[in-house]
Design a protein around this motif. Structure first.
Motif, short mmCIF file in Angstrom:
data_model
loop_
_atom_site.label_atom_id
_atom_site.label_comp_id
_atom_site.label_asym_id
_atom_site.label_seq_id
_atom_site.Cartn_x
_atom_site.Cartn_y
_atom_site.Cartn_z
N GLY A 581 -43.94 12.93 -19.63
CA GLY A 581 -42.71 13.31 -20.32
C GLY A 581 -41.56 13.55 -19.37
O GLY A 581 -40.39 13.29 -19.71
N GLY A 582 -41.85 14.03 -18.17
CA GLY A 582 -40.82 14.18 -17.15
C GLY A 582 -40.32 12.83 -16.66
O GLY A 582 -39.13 12.65 -16.37
N TYR A 583 -41.24 11.89 -16.54
CA TYR A 583 -40.88 10.51 -16.20
C TYR A 583 -39.92 9.95 -17.25
O TYR A 583 -38.88 9.35 -16.92
N MET A 584 -40.25 10.18 -18.53
CA MET A 584 -39.40 9.69 -19.61
C MET A 584 -38.04 10.37 -19.60
O MET A 584 -37.00 9.72 -19.84
N THR A 585 -37.99 11.66 -19.32
CA THR A 585 -36.72 12.37 -19.25
C THR A 585 -35.87 11.83 -18.11
O THR A 585 -34.64 11.69 -18.24
N SER A 586 -36.50 11.50 -16.99
CA SER A 586 -35.77 10.92 -15.86
C SER A 586 -35.18 9.57 -16.23
O SER A 586 -34.05 9.24 -15.83
N LEU A 587 -35.91 8.77 -17.01
CA LEU A 587 -35.37 7.50 -17.50
C LEU A 587 -34.26 7.73 -18.51
O LEU A 587 -33.26 7.00 -18.54
N ALA A 588 -34.44 8.75 -19.36
CA ALA A 588 -33.42 9.04 -20.38
C ALA A 588 -32.08 9.41 -19.73
O ALA A 588 -31.01 9.02 -20.22
N MET A 589 -32.14 10.14 -18.62
CA MET A 589 -30.91 10.59 -17.96
C MET A 589 -30.28 9.51 -17.09
O MET A 589 -29.18 9.70 -16.56
N THR A 590 -30.96 8.39 -16.93
CA THR A 590 -30.42 7.28 -16.14
C THR A 590 -30.19 6.06 -17.04
O THR A 590 -29.06 5.73 -17.37
N LYS A 591 -31.26 5.44 -17.51
CA LYS A 591 -31.11 4.30 -18.41
C LYS A 591 -30.45 4.70 -19.73
O LYS A 591 -29.78 3.89 -20.37
N GLY A 592 -30.64 5.94 -20.14
CA GLY A 592 -30.05 6.43 -21.39
C GLY A 592 -28.89 7.38 -21.16
O GLY A 592 -28.61 8.23 -22.02
N ALA A 593 -28.21 7.24 -20.03
CA ALA A 593 -27.18 8.21 -19.65
C ALA A 593 -26.03 8.31 -20.65
O ALA A 593 -25.38 9.35 -20.74
N ASP A 594 -25.77 7.25 -21.38
CA ASP A 594 -24.67 7.29 -22.36
C ASP A 594 -25.05 8.06 -23.63
O ASP A 594 -24.18 8.35 -24.45
N VAL A 595 -26.33 8.36 -23.78
CA VAL A 595 -26.82 9.03 -24.99
C VAL A 595 -27.13 10.50 -24.73
O VAL A 595 -26.85 11.37 -25.58
N PHE A 596 -27.69 10.80 -23.55
CA PHE A 596 -28.18 12.15 -23.28
C PHE A 596 -27.22 12.91 -22.36
O PHE A 596 -26.85 12.42 -21.29
N LYS A 597 -26.87 14.11 -22.78
CA LYS A 597 -25.94 14.94 -22.02
C LYS A 597 -26.65 15.77 -20.95
O LYS A 597 -26.09 16.06 -19.90
N ALA A 598 -27.90 16.18 -21.24
CA ALA A 598 -28.64 17.05 -20.31
C ALA A 598 -30.12 16.76 -20.41
O ALA A 598 -30.62 16.35 -21.46
N GLY A 599 -30.83 16.98 -19.30
CA GLY A 599 -32.27 16.73 -19.29
C GLY A 599 -33.00 17.61 -18.30
O GLY A 599 -32.44 17.97 -17.25
N ILE A 600 -34.24 17.94 -18.65
CA ILE A 600 -35.12 18.70 -17.76
C ILE A 600 -36.40 17.90 -17.57
O ILE A 600 -37.14 17.63 -18.53
N ALA A 601 -36.66 17.49 -16.34
CA ALA A 601 -37.88 16.75 -16.00
C ALA A 601 -38.77 17.62 -15.14
O ALA A 601 -38.37 18.02 -14.03
N VAL A 602 -39.97 17.93 -15.64
CA VAL A 602 -40.92 18.77 -14.91
C VAL A 602 -42.07 17.91 -14.42
O VAL A 602 -42.68 17.17 -15.19
N ALA A 603 -42.36 17.98 -13.12
CA ALA A 603 -43.49 17.28 -12.49
C ALA A 603 -43.54 15.80 -12.89
O ALA A 603 -44.58 15.31 -13.31
N PRO A 604 -42.43 15.08 -12.76
CA PRO A 604 -42.41 13.69 -13.24
C PRO A 604 -42.98 12.70 -12.25
O PRO A 604 -42.84 12.85 -11.03
#
Length: 709
Positions: A581-604
């Motif tokens: 899930g941290g891996y996915m959050t890291s992708l969300a904040m980069t590949k999905g940067a236009d959609v997501f304003k903030a993200g928390i990635a734990v142990a990704p």
């Protein structure tokens, strides 16, 4: 990487707990702690069951549910009977090693004579196991296999070459334990005359080292073998040890798939063991029957798949006539198949657009098997009995929620453990047809406390993705929800292969934190996209060779769909995830940067090249075979795209997803002049817990959300 459940640490109940609100102080004080029943197991007579209580191992009658005294007195972590129930093995003290493995000190008590014997002279051992005749216990110490005669106390050493980070006998190495799901790699034959074990030579496996800081002047170090994707794995071999002759022989597997040997399983026949083996790519598994008298090996059949075989989720259960049940996804869903003792298919036992998720046993009198399934919907798990010959089925549990069972040995009773997303665990004694005998335990007090503090239930919905699938989802809205108001959205997910977060089951972990956030004015949602489990293999295995690609596409699609709802502020969407899930959050904040304003990635995981071989290659093959599958779905490749507020968290002693992942991603962000927050937890593993760690972690994440979303 198995599904990682984020359990909450608890401490003494604090003073002055505020009313009408679910607070972090209340969550971590234990104020909402639920009740359970530990160590439920049926006795051989089928008329009594045992549980672990504070004063000992207690015996109850199924018929009356009344306590009939203790089998043994004292405090124990776990227990195990010999087959004839004349002896009981008691775990007195343990020290964890990895996810499943631990060192333990065990006592064996003879229930007839009262004699107590310490296993291995009271020293720590791993994976002890009674012989079927109850006269011996095999165990592992210092990577060597032993057995102890319980009459004489004599200890016989079977192997002598065990050595840390070099050779293991009968014991899984790190990656086997983590990805095949168990630490024991040996078993007794039914007649107690032989042991079959796997020997793992790991000296050529690359070694990982982790600094341990503590309060030392110079940091210490943890070293262990960790095969990353594309690197060397342990070289494994299978061996027979005959007790009468004290003779060891290697089993010749040259004609079969033998790169991995993840399973050693006892059959119903005196001189047989089954091995399940596979090649490195894990798209085919040989089921092999070994004659321990002669050493001859016969292939019963090969399970194949054009993507992968779930070698970490095997059901292989033998009946008295040595026919057996086998789990397979070959028809598009996980079902059970019945084979004769020679490996010839008799019939497919279960069938339908649902899956068998657990197997409980077979009643030879009624010809019925007992299983847990998703036949009442993919977010529910229910219990049924099915006639193995005519296919007649009967639901014997609740029809919704998450239901599990502990059956009596004669299948006349079972203890049902049930929950839904809105009702915490209950323990109910039922008869074999599902009729309630007595409720043994509920958590009404826990629920009343939560409701008094305005607990919010999950609402289950489906959300479309761009492929036309309806993805399971849940959403939590504030109690005073106003459809004309715009709310910030906080999304949680895990998304790993075969996992499930959208489940109609009680969550004692993050659900309480999510309630806290909802009470702060956020809407919280979770979506299980492509790659997740319990919706058939097509949905689960579409991610093959492209791990991360479709999963993040689905999370972005879900965020956009939710953002288009009248009550969501699409400019304030955040995401949180741990591990995969941290891996996915890291992708969300980069590949999905236009959609997501903030993200928390734990142990990704931030690059699958850094993760272990068995898991990663199952879904991606090796980096040498599929470099694009690794690199094109790595967040580090998209570090330049980061726009929103990002909090990266990792434990420095994470033996599973190494700290290296977050260091690599941090460097990529730094070199792209991206600002982000980072929190390292000293000497904490993948779970990041201990002392006040969890309260501090969740306060930090809460503050980050309140400030940035």
């Amino acid at each position: 990487m198995k599904k990682f459940l984020l359990t909450l640490a608890v401490a003494a109940i604090s003073q002055g707990l505020s009313a009408q609100e679910i607070t972090l102080d209340k969550i971590y004080s234990g104020y909402y702690r639920g009740k359970g029943i530990a160590g439920i197991a049926s006795m051989k007579n089928g008329e009594n069951y045992l549980v672990i209580e504070q004063g000992g191992i207690a015996k109850y009658a199924y018929k009356t549910s009344q306590k009939e005294g203790n089998i043994v007195d004292g405090r124990f972590e776990s227990y195990e009977f010999s087959d004839d129930e004349s002896k009981i093995m008691l775990l007195k003290e343990s020290q964890p090693i990895y996810r499943h493995s631990f060192l333990g000190k065990f006592h064996i008590k003879d229930l007839k004579s009262g004699k107590v014997i310490s296993l291995n002279e009271g020293k720590f051992v791993q994976e002890p196991r009674f012989s079927p005749d109850g006269t011996k216990v095999a165990f592992i110490a210092d990577n060597n296999l032993f057995y102890q005669n319980l009459d004489s106390g004599k200890i016989t050493q079977i192997t002598n070459d065990g050595k840390k980070n070099a050779v293991l006998n009968g014991l899984a190495d790190w990656v086997y334990e983590e990805e095949f799901g168990h630490a024991r790699l040996y078993d007794w034959t039914k007649n107690s005359n032989a042991l079959v074990f796997v020997r793992s030579e790991e000296s050529e496996v690359p070694e990982i080292y982790i600094p341990i800081y503590g309060k030392m002047l110079y940091p210490g170090e943890m070293r262990y073998k960790y095969p990353k994707a594309g690197e060397k794995n342990s070289v494994v071999s299978a061996h027979i040890y005959l007790l009468d002759s004290n003779n060891k022989t290697r089993i010749n597997l040259d004609r079969f798939k033998k790169y991995y040997i993840p399973n050693v399983i006892q059959t119903a026949k005196a001189d047989e063991i089954v091995l399940i083996t596979s090649e490195r790519i894990q798209n085919a598994s040989d089921v092999l029957k070994v004659n321990t008298k002669t050493g001859d090996v016969k292939k019963l059949f090969t399970e194949t798949d054009d993507k992968w075989v779930d070698t970490d989720n095997v059901t292989l259960e033998f009946m008295d006539d040595n026919s057996f049940l086998w789990s397979s996804e070959r028809d598009g869903n996980r079902h059970l198949y019945w084979y004769n003792q020679d490996g010839k298919l008799k019939k497919q036992v279960t069938k339908g657009s649902w899956e068998v998720t657990d197997y409980y046993g077979f009643n030879p009198k009624s010809k019925e098997i007992y299983v847990q399934t998703t036949e009442k919907g993919s977010i529910n798990k229910v219990i049924s009995k099915i006639n193995i010959e005519n296919g007649k089925a009967q639901l014997i549990s609740n029809g919704d929620g998450n239901n599990a069972a502990n059956f009596s040995k004669n299948y006349n009773y079972f203890i049902e453990t049930s929950s839904t997303a809105s009702k915490p665990y209950t323990f109910v004694l039922k008869d074999g047809n599902g009729k309630v005998v007595k409720e043994l335990q509920n958590n009404n007090d826990q629920l009343q406390k939560l409701k008094a503090d305005n607990f919010i239930d999950k609402e289950f919905i489906t959300i479309p993705n761009e492929a036309g699938d309806q993805m399971n989802a849940w959403i939590m809205k504030p109690k005073n929800f106003d459809k004309n108001k715009k709310y910030p959205l906080f999304m949680f997910q895990y998304s790993g292969p075969g996992s499930q977060q959208v489940s109609n089951s009680w969550d004692n972990g993050n659900a309480l934190w999510f309630n806290h956030l909802v009470q702060k004015g956020y809407i919280v949602a979770c979506v299980d996209g492509r790659g997740t489990g319990y919706k058939g293999t097509k949905f689960k295995k579409v991610t093959y060779m492209n791990l991360g690609k479709y999963e993040i596409e689905d999370q972005i699609a879900a965020a956009k769909w939710l953002g288009n709802q009248s009550y969501i502020d699409k400019s304030r969407i955040g995401m949180f995830g741990w591990s995969f899930g941290g891996y996915m959050t890291s992708l969300a904040m980069t590949k999905g940067a236009d959609v997501f304003k903030a993200g928390i990635a734990v142990a990704p995981v931030t690059n699958w090249r850094y993760y272990d071989s068995v898991y990663t290659e199952r879904f991606l093959r090796t980096p040498q075979e599929n470099p694009d599958g690794y690199d094109k779905n790595s967040p580090t490749e998209y570090a330049s795209l980061l726009k929103g507020k990002f909090l990266l968290i990792h434990g420095t002693a994470d033996d599973n997803v190494h700290f290296q992942n977050s260091m690599e991603f941090s460097e990529a962000l730094i070199q792209n002049k991206k600002q982000f927050e980072f929190m390292a937890y000293p000497d904490k593993n993948h779970g990041i817990y201990g002392g006040q760690t969890r309260p501090q972690l969740y306060q930090k994440m809460t503050d980050f959300i309140l400030e940035n979303l």
